[in-house]
Design a protein around this motif. Structure first.
Motif, PDB file in Angstrom:
ATOM      1  N   THR A  76       0.831  -1.197   0.000  1.00  0.00           N
ATOM      2  CA  THR A  76       0.000   0.000   0.000  1.00  0.00           C
ATOM      3  C   THR A  76       0.870   1.253   0.000  1.00  0.00           C
ATOM      4  O   THR A  76       0.656   2.176  -0.775  1.00  0.00           O
ATOM      5  N   ARG A  77       1.872   1.272   0.862  1.00  0.00           N
ATOM      6  CA  ARG A  77       2.730   2.455   0.972  1.00  0.00           C
ATOM      7  C   ARG A  77       3.537   2.699  -0.288  1.00  0.00           C
ATOM      8  O   ARG A  77       3.735   3.846  -0.698  1.00  0.00           O
ATOM      9  N   VAL A  78       4.010   1.620  -0.891  1.00  0.00           N
ATOM     10  CA  VAL A  78       4.842   1.768  -2.084  1.00  0.00           C
ATOM     11  C   VAL A  78       4.107   2.548  -3.174  1.00  0.00           C
ATOM     12  O   VAL A  78       4.710   3.318  -3.914  1.00  0.00           O
ATOM     13  N   GLN A  79       2.798   2.371  -3.226  1.00  0.00           N
ATOM     14  CA  GLN A  79       2.022   3.060  -4.253  1.00  0.00           C
ATOM     15  C   GLN A  79       2.103   4.576  -4.161  1.00  0.00           C
ATOM     16  O   GLN A  79       1.725   5.284  -5.100  1.00  0.00           O
ATOM     17  N   PHE A  80       2.580   5.058  -3.021  1.00  0.00           N
ATOM     18  CA  PHE A  80       2.619   6.514  -2.839  1.00  0.00           C
ATOM     19  C   PHE A  80       4.014   7.012  -2.532  1.00  0.00           C
ATOM     20  O   PHE A  80       4.207   8.167  -2.152  1.00  0.00           O
ATOM     21  N   LEU A  81       4.995   6.148  -2.697  1.00  0.00           N
ATOM     22  CA  LEU A  81       6.354   6.479  -2.251  1.00  0.00           C
ATOM     23  C   LEU A  81       6.954   7.680  -2.971  1.00  0.00           C
ATOM     24  O   LEU A  81       7.881   8.318  -2.459  1.00  0.00           O
ATOM     25  N   ALA A  82       6.437   7.992  -4.147  1.00  0.00           N
ATOM     26  CA  ALA A  82       6.981   9.141  -4.877  1.00  0.00           C
ATOM     27  C   ALA A  82       6.692  10.456  -4.154  1.00  0.00           C
ATOM     28  O   ALA A  82       7.193  11.502  -4.544  1.00  0.00           O
ATOM     29  N   ALA A  83       5.886  10.393  -3.093  1.00  0.00           N
ATOM     30  CA  ALA A  83       5.632  11.611  -2.318  1.00  0.00           C
ATOM     31  C   ALA A  83       6.838  11.982  -1.463  1.00  0.00           C
ATOM     32  O   ALA A  83       6.900  13.081  -0.911  1.00  0.00           O
ATOM     33  N   LEU A  84       7.786  11.060  -1.347  1.00  0.00           N
ATOM     34  CA  LEU A  84       8.999  11.355  -0.574  1.00  0.00           C
ATOM     35  C   LEU A  84      10.122  11.757  -1.521  1.00  0.00           C
ATOM     36  O   LEU A  84      10.221  11.250  -2.636  1.00  0.00           O
ATOM     37  N   ASP A  85      10.992  12.641  -1.046  1.00  0.00           N
ATOM     38  CA  ASP A  85      12.150  12.982  -1.866  1.00  0.00           C
ATOM     39  C   ASP A  85      13.123  11.804  -1.856  1.00  0.00           C
ATOM     40  O   ASP A  85      12.962  10.856  -1.087  1.00  0.00           O
ATOM     41  N   ALA A  86      14.125  11.872  -2.713  1.00  0.00           N
ATOM     42  CA  ALA A  86      15.001  10.722  -2.948  1.00  0.00           C
ATOM     43  C   ALA A  86      15.586  10.167  -1.650  1.00  0.00           C
ATOM     44  O   ALA A  86      15.578   8.946  -1.428  1.00  0.00           O
ATOM     45  N   GLU A  87      16.041  11.040  -0.793  1.00  0.00           N
ATOM     46  CA  GLU A  87      16.712  10.583   0.427  1.00  0.00           C
ATOM     47  C   GLU A  87      15.736   9.855   1.351  1.00  0.00           C
ATOM     48  O   GLU A  87      15.990   8.731   1.787  1.00  0.00           O
ATOM     49  N   ALA A  88      14.597  10.492   1.620  1.00  0.00           N
ATOM     50  CA  ALA A  88      13.600   9.885   2.502  1.00  0.00           C
ATOM     51  C   ALA A  88      13.054   8.607   1.884  1.00  0.00           C
ATOM     52  O   ALA A  88      12.764   7.631   2.588  1.00  0.00           O
TER      53      ALA A  88
END
Lengths: 182, 182
Positions: B101-113
DNA sequence: GGCTCCATGTAAGGAGTTACATGATTCA
DNA sequence: TGAATCATGTAACTCCTTACATGGAGCC
């Protein structure tokens, strides 16, 4: 504390752009990867809660049908990010698989019924695999489409692992006698 | 309609022999494979419901502490069997994986996070794998122990598939830019 | 006699589900 | 103009969770 559903709604609205509560509901309805029902009694109260907490803001009504477009507030974006970043150990523990749960008690069935049950488990798993293979075949260009694709790959990996496991344990299950139980 | 929890309780009492409500609770507490909490507020009301439906019967109090030993009625055994045999198509659909579920939205984090989050997901998954490997290593003789073992193998298969998937998609996730989202 | 388990609950609260209700808009 | 779809909710119900409550039995 926000529920998984709350956070998922934040994620969808962030990822797929400002949308109405109706849009979120449709997203759930179409989606094969989310775990929740698309019922209005689930989505609307959840969105109400998120608005009450100032994580979502409703812009003007727009679009042909004048729906209220929702978007994340700054606090909403922060909430989404900290949900993504915080992964408690429980997150890693295996999820509740109804088939695995049932297998633990399969010796309650006699050989014939047991064989039928296992065959049925394999069938429904295979059918789910077929569905996700179709979904995974569709490649998109945008970030949302690609993230969706990665999710479908994850679902496929899980389902295939389950099918392989079922095939592996089938002979072992058939050899079990229900003798030690009542 | 019985819930998964209800049926699971029936299964445990069938498989591990007559036991008290307290015993069922302890079973949940020790178990790493069941999805429910071991809280009294969950187990006792569920057992009450099962007794009200005449699926469980309480024998005399026995044992040193005079606990009420529960066992399946004939109707309870029938209910357990039909639960095992009936596998609706939804059963096959992939379960709710919080990491997926989380992976589907991971682009909301910047590269480092994002890199940190993925590393964290892998860590918690690996830790869960370690736990189940210990469990799967313990082989028993009885039917209950063997069924438990098969369940642990299933959990392991699922977790390993998830870890492999995470490793596969990590470079793809890191290449994503969060450009199409707000 | 007090501490620790054993053993069984209840109370309050939140969340999800199904079903029901309502009105507006588009299209044939 | 009537049917389908858009769009937003509420009501009743069940279930799960956390926290609280209670009493007995064994042990030092």
């Amino acid at each position: 504390m926000l529920t998984e559903l709350d956070n998922c709604i934040l994620g969808i609205i962030w990822r797929d752009g400002p949308m109405s509560a109706y849009g979120v509901r449709n997203h759930f309805e179409r989606s094969t990867t989310v775990a929740w029902s698309s019922s209005t009694g689930t989505v609307y109260p959840a969105i109400r809660r998120l608005k009450d907490r100032d994580l979502l803001s409703a812009g003007k009504r727009s679009g042909p049908r004048k729906s209220q477009l929702l978007q994340l507030t700054r606090a909403g974006m922060d909430a989404l990010r900290s949900w993504l970043a915080a992964a408690e150990p429980e997150l890693g523990s295996s999820t509740a698989d109804p088939i695995r749960t049932r297998v633990q008690f399969l010796a309650a069935l006699d050989a014939e019924a047991r064989a039928r049950a296992i065959a049925r488990y394999r069938t429904v798993t295979q059918e789910a695999i077929d569905t996700f293979e179709l979904k995974a075949a569709a490649q998109g260009e945008g970030v949302a489409e690609r993230l969706d694709h990665l999710g479908a790959l994850g679902a496929l990996a899980e389902l295939r692992a389950r099918l392989t496991w079922l095939e592996t344990i089938e002979p072992l299950l058939m050899n079990l006698r229900a003798d030690s139980a009542q």
